[in-house]
Write an enzyme that holds these catalytic residues in place. Structure first.
Site, PDB file in Angstrom:
ATOM      1  N   ASP A   1       1.108   0.708  -2.182  1.00  0.00           N
ATOM      2  CA  ASP A   1       1.947   0.027  -1.189  1.00  0.00           C
ATOM      3  C   ASP A   1       1.114  -0.566  -0.053  1.00  0.00           C
ATOM      4  O   ASP A   1       1.617  -1.362   0.741  1.00  0.00           O
ATOM      5  CB  ASP A   1       3.043   0.947  -0.637  1.00  0.00           C
ATOM      6  CG  ASP A   1       2.524   2.269  -0.126  1.00  0.00           C
ATOM      7  OD1 ASP A   1       1.293   2.416   0.021  1.00  0.00           O
ATOM      8  OD2 ASP A   1       3.347   3.163   0.143  1.00  0.00           O
TER       9      ASP A   1
ATOM     10  N   LYS B   1      12.930   1.399   2.709  1.00  0.00           N
ATOM     11  CA  LYS B   1      11.887   0.468   2.265  1.00  0.00           C
ATOM     12  C   LYS B   1      12.025  -0.880   2.958  1.00  0.00           C
ATOM     13  O   LYS B   1      13.045  -1.198   3.562  1.00  0.00           O
ATOM     14  CB  LYS B   1      11.936   0.289   0.744  1.00  0.00           C
ATOM     15  CG  LYS B   1      11.583   1.546  -0.032  1.00  0.00           C
ATOM     16  CD  LYS B   1      10.180   2.050   0.305  1.00  0.00           C
ATOM     17  CE  LYS B   1       9.090   1.134  -0.208  1.00  0.00           C
ATOM     18  NZ  LYS B   1       7.736   1.646   0.109  1.00  0.00           N
TER      19      LYS B   1
ATOM     20  N   TYR C   1      10.025   1.751   6.513  1.00  0.00           N
ATOM     21  CA  TYR C   1       8.666   1.531   6.024  1.00  0.00           C
ATOM     22  C   TYR C   1       8.482   0.035   5.798  1.00  0.00           C
ATOM     23  O   TYR C   1       9.346  -0.626   5.224  1.00  0.00           O
ATOM     24  CB  TYR C   1       8.423   2.276   4.705  1.00  0.00           C
ATOM     25  CG  TYR C   1       8.307   3.772   4.857  1.00  0.00           C
ATOM     26  CD1 TYR C   1       7.225   4.339   5.529  1.00  0.00           C
ATOM     27  CD2 TYR C   1       9.263   4.629   4.310  1.00  0.00           C
ATOM     28  CE1 TYR C   1       7.103   5.717   5.669  1.00  0.00           C
ATOM     29  CE2 TYR C   1       9.141   6.005   4.440  1.00  0.00           C
ATOM     30  CZ  TYR C   1       8.060   6.542   5.123  1.00  0.00           C
ATOM     31  OH  TYR C   1       7.944   7.900   5.260  1.00  0.00           O
TER      32      TYR C   1
ATOM     33  N   GLU D   1       5.348   4.011   8.968  1.00  0.00           N
ATOM     34  CA  GLU D   1       3.987   4.434   8.607  1.00  0.00           C
ATOM     35  C   GLU D   1       2.971   4.236   9.722  1.00  0.00           C
ATOM     36  O   GLU D   1       1.852   4.759   9.640  1.00  0.00           O
ATOM     37  CB  GLU D   1       3.507   3.717   7.338  1.00  0.00           C
ATOM     38  CG  GLU D   1       3.167   2.244   7.494  1.00  0.00           C
ATOM     39  CD  GLU D   1       4.355   1.320   7.312  1.00  0.00           C
ATOM     40  OE1 GLU D   1       4.135   0.102   7.221  1.00  0.00           O
ATOM     41  OE2 GLU D   1       5.507   1.814   7.237  1.00  0.00           O
TER      42      GLU D   1
ATOM     43  N   ARG E   1      16.862   6.574  -2.267  1.00  0.00           N
ATOM     44  CA  ARG E   1      16.887   7.170  -0.928  1.00  0.00           C
ATOM     45  C   ARG E   1      17.800   6.346  -0.019  1.00  0.00           C
ATOM     46  O   ARG E   1      18.159   5.213  -0.335  1.00  0.00           O
ATOM     47  CB  ARG E   1      15.476   7.222  -0.345  1.00  0.00           C
ATOM     48  CG  ARG E   1      14.557   8.219  -1.010  1.00  0.00           C
ATOM     49  CD  ARG E   1      13.125   8.100  -0.494  1.00  0.00           C
ATOM     50  NE  ARG E   1      12.477   6.872  -0.942  1.00  0.00           N
ATOM     51  CZ  ARG E   1      11.247   6.499  -0.606  1.00  0.00           C
ATOM     52  NH1 ARG E   1      10.536   7.256   0.214  1.00  0.00           N
ATOM     53  NH2 ARG E   1      10.740   5.362  -1.067  1.00  0.00           N
TER      54      ARG E   1
ATOM     55  N   HIS F   1       4.735  -1.589   5.483  1.00  0.00           N
ATOM     56  CA  HIS F   1       3.485  -1.826   4.740  1.00  0.00           C
ATOM     57  C   HIS F   1       3.150  -3.322   4.702  1.00  0.00           C
ATOM     58  O   HIS F   1       2.932  -3.919   3.647  1.00  0.00           O
ATOM     59  CB  HIS F   1       3.594  -1.266   3.318  1.00  0.00           C
ATOM     60  CG  HIS F   1       3.812   0.217   3.276  1.00  0.00           C
ATOM     61  ND1 HIS F   1       2.832   1.123   3.631  1.00  0.00           N
ATOM     62  CD2 HIS F   1       4.905   0.954   2.933  1.00  0.00           C
ATOM     63  CE1 HIS F   1       3.296   2.355   3.512  1.00  0.00           C
ATOM     64  NE2 HIS F   1       4.552   2.285   3.103  1.00  0.00           N
TER      65      HIS F   1
END
Length: 363
Positions: free
Chosen positions: A270, A74, A93, A117, A15, A95
């Protein structure tokens, strides 16, 4: 504003943070976009596509990272930590509940880190930037689970849909949120026996209106989880606690009681995962066998379908990226939902849920 789009470095993560169409919108707002060469190749976007949209192609990660706003997919890997800097806005993201090392580095370097998120709109659990990837991950969980149930892949050799005269496989889903709902749709479509467990009676009532009698809906407690897991051919972890580490719902002792060759796919990996025996894997080496059960723990599952996933993600993230580009850090005052996405700012851990995971890092 100068906006950088580095190439993703996570294993087989294809991605990309901005698509060419998103670049075009940002250029129409008079911003400069610097895309690392080949960043979009895996998602089907060439350097020429980005040039046509108005981006400048840069040859190195450093040249993409050295911008006021960096848009990724990510979390930064260790090799990228040196690119993080004070005064920079990172939008991706994160996490953090499952990554203490990254949390500490973000605090040290002074980057304003906004996590997709945890961007939260008014209303219970409205997470607009997590939802599109949750939809994809939920659907892929059953797709991958069905694959690894094949005997050649180490599974029991169960066809989820069964055939006339042979009962279908059983799919047990822990959590009835977006991931669980989408997983159930695919499992039902395959013809499997499907059971969803959730702690919210209200959510279970909604799922009944959606699935009717095609899915068995069970209130989630330890006794019900134990009974369901023992009978599962495919167990899917779909638990989400906003910003926090996922709770362990399935112990090692319970995994031991599953049938040999059964499969576990934990989409919550994750955020630390909800299965005691599961640890993160990668697209290159997606599974391992423990206690006789096949475990799948790839934390970036949607990276397997980057053409679809990149566009789905950009459809949701672009309005926020435009606001950050137009207003800079002041966008956090303009948009309260975006402000809720801030995890680290001014050398401080500021998101309440992540603070509860790392109370010793709160100053």
């Amino acid at each position: 504003m100068e906006i950088g789009v580095p190439k993703e470095n996570k294993d087989q993560e294809f991605r990309v943070g901005l698509s060419p169409s998103s670049v075009r919108v940002l250029r129409e707002n008079n911003h400069s976009i610097f895309v690392q060469t080949q960043a979009g190749n895996g998602a089907g976007f060439s350097d020429d596509d980005y040039r046509s949209a108005g981006a400048e192609i840069v040859p190195t990660s450093e040249m993409a990272w050295n911008r006021e706003l960096v848009v990724k997919v990510k979390e930064p890997l260790t090799s990228e930590y040196n690119f993080l800097q004070k005064g920079q806005i990172l939008f991706t993201y994160l996490h953090l509940a499952a990554d203490r090392k990254l949390t500490e580095h973000l605090i040290d370097c002074g980057t304003t880190a906004i996590a997709y998120e945890t961007v939260e709109q008014p209303g219970a659990n409205r997470l607009p930037l997590l939802t599109p990837m949750s939809v994809i991950a939920g659907r892929l969980a059953v797709q991958f689970g069905a694959r690894f149930l094949e005997r050649q892949q180490g599974g029991r050799g169960v066809l989820l849909g069964g055939v006339p005269g042979v009962k279908p496989g059983k799919v047990v889903i822990l959590g009835g949120g977006v991931v669980g709902t989408e997983a159930a749709k695919i499992a039902v479509g395959m013809g499997a026996i499907v059971q969803i467990l959730d702690v919210s009676v209200e959510r279970l009532s909604y799922l009944e209106t959606l699935f009717g009698s095609r899915v068995e809906l069970v209130y989630s407690n330890s006794a019900h989880i134990e009974a369901a897991v023992k009978e599962a051919d495919l167990l899917i972890g779909a638990v989400l606690v906003l910003g926090r580490r996922a709770p362990i719902l399935v112990s090692r002792e319970l995994v031991k009681q599953m049938r040999p060759g059964s499969v576990i796919v934990d989409v919550a990996v994750d955020q630390g995962g909800c299965i005691e025996t599961l640890h993160p894997t990668s697209h290159t080496n997606p599974v391992y066998v423990e206690e006789g059960v096949v475990h799948y723990g790839v934390p970036n599952m949607p990276g397997a379908v980057p053409w679809t996933a990149t566009q789905a993600l950009n459809n949701s993230t672009l309005p926020y990226v435009v606001q950050l580009a137009n207003f800079g850090i002041m966008a956090l005052e303009v948009n309260p939902a975006l402000a809720k996405g801030v995890n680290v700012q001014n050398h401080r851990l500021v998101h309440t849920a992540v603070q509860e995971v790392f109370p010793d890092l709160v100053n």
